[in-house]
Design an enzyme around this catalytic site. Structure first.
Site, PDB file in Angstrom:
ATOM      1  N   GLU A 110      66.017  48.050  17.061  1.00  0.00           N
ATOM      2  CA  GLU A 110      65.310  48.771  17.779  1.00  0.00           C
ATOM      3  C   GLU A 110      66.086  48.972  19.319  1.00  0.00           C
ATOM      4  O   GLU A 110      66.975  48.092  20.074  1.00  0.00           O
ATOM      5  CB  GLU A 110      64.197  48.016  18.186  1.00  0.00           C
ATOM      6  CG  GLU A 110      62.982  48.745  19.084  1.00  0.00           C
ATOM      7  CD  GLU A 110      62.060  47.635  19.710  1.00  0.00           C
ATOM      8  OE1 GLU A 110      62.360  46.565  20.009  1.00  0.00           O
ATOM      9  OE2 GLU A 110      60.667  48.097  19.643  1.00  0.00           O
ATOM     10  N   HIS A 131      67.078  49.798  22.923  1.00  0.00           N
ATOM     11  CA  HIS A 131      66.737  49.134  24.193  1.00  0.00           C
ATOM     12  C   HIS A 131      67.541  49.668  25.250  1.00  0.00           C
ATOM     13  O   HIS A 131      68.163  48.972  26.373  1.00  0.00           O
ATOM     14  CB  HIS A 131      67.213  47.473  23.896  1.00  0.00           C
ATOM     15  CG  HIS A 131      66.330  46.616  23.096  1.00  0.00           C
ATOM     16  ND1 HIS A 131      66.122  46.564  21.837  1.00  0.00           N
ATOM     17  CD2 HIS A 131      65.236  45.499  23.777  1.00  0.00           C
ATOM     18  CE1 HIS A 131      65.334  45.778  21.538  1.00  0.00           C
ATOM     19  NE2 HIS A 131      64.826  45.184  22.620  1.00  0.00           N
ATOM     20  N   ASP A 158      66.977  41.959  19.786  1.00  0.00           N
ATOM     21  CA  ASP A 158      65.653  41.437  19.117  1.00  0.00           C
ATOM     22  C   ASP A 158      66.303  40.387  18.207  1.00  0.00           C
ATOM     23  O   ASP A 158      65.268  39.557  17.730  1.00  0.00           O
ATOM     24  CB  ASP A 158      64.792  42.422  18.600  1.00  0.00           C
ATOM     25  CG  ASP A 158      64.011  42.896  19.694  1.00  0.00           C
ATOM     26  OD1 ASP A 158      64.222  42.706  21.096  1.00  0.00           O
ATOM     27  OD2 ASP A 158      63.100  43.653  19.534  1.00  0.00           O
ATOM     28  N   GLU A 164      56.368  43.286  18.020  1.00  0.00           N
ATOM     29  CA  GLU A 164      55.425  43.848  16.840  1.00  0.00           C
ATOM     30  C   GLU A 164      55.417  43.226  15.760  1.00  0.00           C
ATOM     31  O   GLU A 164      54.482  43.296  14.530  1.00  0.00           O
ATOM     32  CB  GLU A 164      56.055  45.220  16.853  1.00  0.00           C
ATOM     33  CG  GLU A 164      55.663  46.361  17.707  1.00  0.00           C
ATOM     34  CD  GLU A 164      56.902  46.276  19.004  1.00  0.00           C
ATOM     35  OE1 GLU A 164      57.601  45.329  18.973  1.00  0.00           O
ATOM     36  OE2 GLU A 164      56.908  47.546  19.537  1.00  0.00           O
ATOM     37  N   HIS A 224      60.054  45.828  28.019  1.00  0.00           N
ATOM     38  CA  HIS A 224      61.250  46.231  26.782  1.00  0.00           C
ATOM     39  C   HIS A 224      62.335  46.922  27.534  1.00  0.00           C
ATOM     40  O   HIS A 224      62.353  47.894  28.016  1.00  0.00           O
ATOM     41  CB  HIS A 224      60.593  47.401  25.981  1.00  0.00           C
ATOM     42  CG  HIS A 224      61.064  47.774  24.952  1.00  0.00           C
ATOM     43  ND1 HIS A 224      61.822  47.241  23.850  1.00  0.00           N
ATOM     44  CD2 HIS A 224      61.880  49.069  24.718  1.00  0.00           C
ATOM     45  CE1 HIS A 224      62.606  47.759  23.125  1.00  0.00           C
ATOM     46  NE2 HIS A 224      62.890  48.862  23.775  1.00  0.00           N
ATOM     47  N   GLU A 243      65.200  40.969  28.911  1.00  0.00           N
ATOM     48  CA  GLU A 243      66.174  41.031  27.824  1.00  0.00           C
ATOM     49  C   GLU A 243      67.373  41.463  28.384  1.00  0.00           C
ATOM     50  O   GLU A 243      68.486  40.819  27.685  1.00  0.00           O
ATOM     51  CB  GLU A 243      65.622  42.158  26.776  1.00  0.00           C
ATOM     52  CG  GLU A 243      64.363  41.765  25.968  1.00  0.00           C
ATOM     53  CD  GLU A 243      63.747  42.798  25.126  1.00  0.00           C
ATOM     54  OE1 GLU A 243      63.623  42.520  23.841  1.00  0.00           O
ATOM     55  OE2 GLU A 243      63.661  43.969  25.713  1.00  0.00           O
TER      56      GLU A 243
END
Lengths: 244, 244, 244, 244, 244, 244
Positions: free
Chosen positions: B25, B27, B36, B114, B168, B173
């Site tokens: 995904e 980022h 992730d 998710e 996010h 992160e």
């Protein structure tokens, strides 16, 4: 509504279909098993009543499995839940049937937190399948509590909000039910508890000792019909403002 | 590890299997597509290194579809996600294969919000299927960020926390990635943005205009490796404390 | 690679996506459980390194159930396999996610014989689904060992080839692993065996007595890193020649 | 009913769960879209009211696709049906959730002919799955019209019965609805038609010209509330006699 | 027929494909287990023989689970049935394979009552999937007994018809089998019974005591080959008249 | 065989059920579309005829999708194949139905290479499901050509064997069909070709130019009934020797 009237109401795709989706789940010894169905259904009716070109579809009663930290868990007697793919496919099929009639806009009003991701998946698959037919649909997915403002929370919890995470069977849901279905609430059976506290992980099979024995995650005792009215008005107005 | 060593390590069901599950995904323009996966994998290795009787299984890279409000949406180039049932069945099958070897305890370390409900479903079905064989398994499911304390948040966000909902590709992160894979982060490309704001519902198909163009939901600019180290230490210690 | 770079690399569908697919499966007491993942992953990286417009996707680690005659069977500790439909759907979903980004050509590099038919099915369904959207994709599916020539086999097996059917954990795989991941091979644990012999049928449940106790189907003892280098070079060159 | 009361009512498996299953399907211009839900729901309530140890579960509203010869077809606006496997899995999951609470006997009251085989399948799979757990369940499946006697038919159709096959939206259903939900019937819109006649096969896609334009398969004009009362009394008494 | 001849016969979609679908199900001690396959297969061959542009596809032998009231139940030795979704998907896949060859019209000849709804579902899904490809197909679905007239019934049952509901293994099927496969019928084993009578509901698991011990639902004793010939002629002529 | 005889034959689980599984697939312009069904069916009958306690089940005609390198591809007119999961579930359901009758041993005789892995999966799932019921079954899975010895190959191909990989519609299958169904072979239409050669990978969608236009992968011209007799005798004897 008969089918001829339905055809008139929905022709040219000019109508939004509102689909309430809930769950059959215990909400403490003071309340019936179906607030997650009755509340979105009530909101749907109120919203549609105040908007043109909106129809409320029959609600879907059985939702995804209650989780310990949001619904106290799937092991309570009376909590009657279906698997994720059963819910997803059933909702998907209902939506695509409405698409066949020419409808193009949908509002899913969710009353049960655990349903959310499976409704996402149903909506996403619907959009993709419809594109194969060169049909553009739009699915709005909402959980009614996301329309409650901080101002209202402050009014409803004058001694401090115990947090969204433990609002299962607590003041919010109980107040709404007192307002719309008082005959389904017996406050004499409401059990006062401290807000539930959980470790930062989940475990399967569920550990029943994590959950208050009454089945709610916070105390419903301060609930009142007036608070319910306040919450409902805000949710209904908010939904109309955004999606009406 | 060869199979004979594996057999010794796992015999009598005395070993916990740690399975990292992530997503591919975007980022933000400053980071690779796989935090992730890499973060839970790193945490799993560290936890297992400090505990006896724990083995890290090969991670599962592709996760459930990125959602707008938690991962900026499934329409970004590079965001490469699978459907819910594909994820659920794949994870379920991996777990039951480990059960066949005699393993009875599992720790799923999730790195992608998710995924959560589909991992719940896989774990729940595993428990039920194993009971048909008179096997009791225990599956711990955690998202590593749930082990971050408010104290740490205060340190990491000295000017105020922008909220979990928009983390996010933001400070958390990015800081962790700077700490463990600095070569995969290019802070010169980090884009400062105001925290994303969303209406209180979702829409399908997703509306790309809701999302900051950079793909993160808050600013990664204040991220540092030191903050990452602080966060990781707390997560690792917390997991060991609860599940070691 | 960040998403902006990814978008540039893949725009206009001008990029081939290389997806390595393997298995977690015992390969004898002298080798780790993941050669079926590491080898195709290595080959993919080398091929992509030498070709323009090729990107390696994160590999898929867990493959279809090991069969007695090709992988010594699914009953070995450490052999951790998924069902056919779980593999098929997971791979299909990954591929269609890459199609959404505009990619149109895929090279699946398989490292585990038993995966083959389920990858066929995933590829076939992908092609058909894409045609519904008027998208033409092309999926190349290969198992790396099919690029090894008879000349190389003669060099690698100077005393005579024992046959493809029993090359599980034998000279070919062990030599490659010695070349690329020597730290994952311990030749002091390699067990010399005669090539396995099987009756002309399969039986379910598997009969463990059919399989050499070491878990390989032929002897890995003659394996060397040089042989591995020879094999890899030919595979990589062959893939580039045909699909580069 | 709250969960504590539910637990008391159902403990020791001593309670029969009655589940009404219907459909959303046009029934002519004179009637709402939901008689197939409302009628079995009403019957369920009446039966449970007169029997000890019986609980009515929330009904399932959306049923299997309307067929031309029994429901006038799935192409009518307002006829909103799901696929067979979606219905089957949803019903199966609901039943198994009730089994988890200790319930062992179920009465499925079907209000929509086309549901029948999918309910059979759900019941059959439930029985088999429960046996894997050493649980014996018993599922009674009935369509309420099968409890109507020839004597009643003669009274309801004094000029001759047009046959079960064309009783969609005709005298039987309309009379029952006039009796229990008169506000949902508008006899001024009832259209007199000759009984529909069909060739001895089905065709897909459906041929709308086979079906009377009003959507019923026979004339609802002779319907009366008194006839409805007669029919209902017999059905309710019959169900109690056999299964009470 | 070889593939080149097949290609000629089917080009331009000008050929109807006739697919017989049956079941393996006991039909009393006097008859083989496969009349539900052999009869529709025979009828298909006869119809195709008399019509241009019709090809009979290999039949599908295993059908949906025998039900007590129509096939005496799924618990009889020799009754070998598949689940509804297995049948549906298998038939669907066969049909879509024929569509790939350019065929557009199909006649499904059903020989087993319980198959009907699953064949409906397969046909409906086929139509919808083909429309995504802008292909219009037409699927005719018939059960051969629906072409038997009342006049023939009167001739075949000179002492009065016992009703369609109990015609499992009775005069109709036995007579047809005597006519086309006399070697598979042994009338010396035919058991005379009174027509079966059933309560107005079904129960799962099935109650074997509801069913005559011989496995038929009415007496096959009056069956003759002549009656079979009469029935077959009418069915074949009727199918040709409607669909030839 | 009637059900009473079947019950006697199968009681106490003392009978092996032999299930032939094939495909409908072109085999060149000189042969019908069904050798993959007829050959295993013939072998099954012969084997069962010579063994006690063996019953041949009705064969399954439609198999998995023809692949270019083994069956010339799924794009030929007349090649009529189903998806892997449809085949797997159908076979699984048939087998479990036979288990219900008390049967515990199965011999699956496969006539179509591409079916193999899906039959493995069906067999593996059957074994696991039966274990949940404390039933031990044994499934033998064989492809008849695996019983052909090198000695026979030498006799059948006096000028040198062109290899198993290209034996689709070639000497082996054509010889067998000439022996058992000469009326379905027309050697005057047999096309001589050089053995097909393929690149070391597969591509989807299939590239028809890879395949000889006749549809076989090697020449059927040298086929004779005598060769077919030789092959069949060896296969039948081999199966009896191993599994009789």
């Amino acid at each position: 509504m008969d089918w001829v009237s339905y055809r008139e109401a929905t022709q040219n795709g000019g109508c939004k279909i509102v689909l309430p989706i809930g769950a059959i789940e215990q909400h403490g010894p003071h309340m019936s098993l179906n607030p997650d169905v009755l509340i979105p259904d009530h909101i749907a009716e109120q919203v549609a009543h105040q908007c043109d070109h909106m129809l409320v579809a029959p609600s879907i009663s059985y939702g995804y499995k209650s989780q310990v930290k949001s619904g106290a868990g799937n092991f309570f007697p009376g909590t009657t839940c279906v698997s994720g793919d059963a819910l997803e496919h059933y909702v998907y099929d209902v939506l695509i049937a409405y698409v066949e009639h020419g409808n193009r806009e949908f509002i899913l009003i969710n009353g049960h937190f655990e349903n959310s991701m499976f409704l996402c998946e149903a909506a996403d698959k619907l959009v993709k399948q419809c594109r194969l037919r060169n049909i553009e649909v739009r699915v709005y997915l909402l959980s009614y509590w996301d329309f409650i403002s901080e101002a209202t929370i402050t009014k409803v919890f004058p001694e401090g909000f115990t947090g969204w995470a433990v609002e299962h069977g607590g003041v919010l849901e109980t107040s709404i039910m007192l307002n719309i279905y008082p005959q389904l609430v017996d406050m004499s059976k409401a059990v006062h508890i401290e807000p539930a506290q959980f470790p930062p992980y989940d475990v399967f099979p569920s550990d029943a000792s994590w959950v208050p024995q009454s089945g709610t995650l916070s105390s419903p005792v301060p609930a009142t019909s007036e608070k319910g009215s306040l919450i409902l008005k805000e949710c209904i107005a908010g939904i109309i403002e955004h999606l009406g």
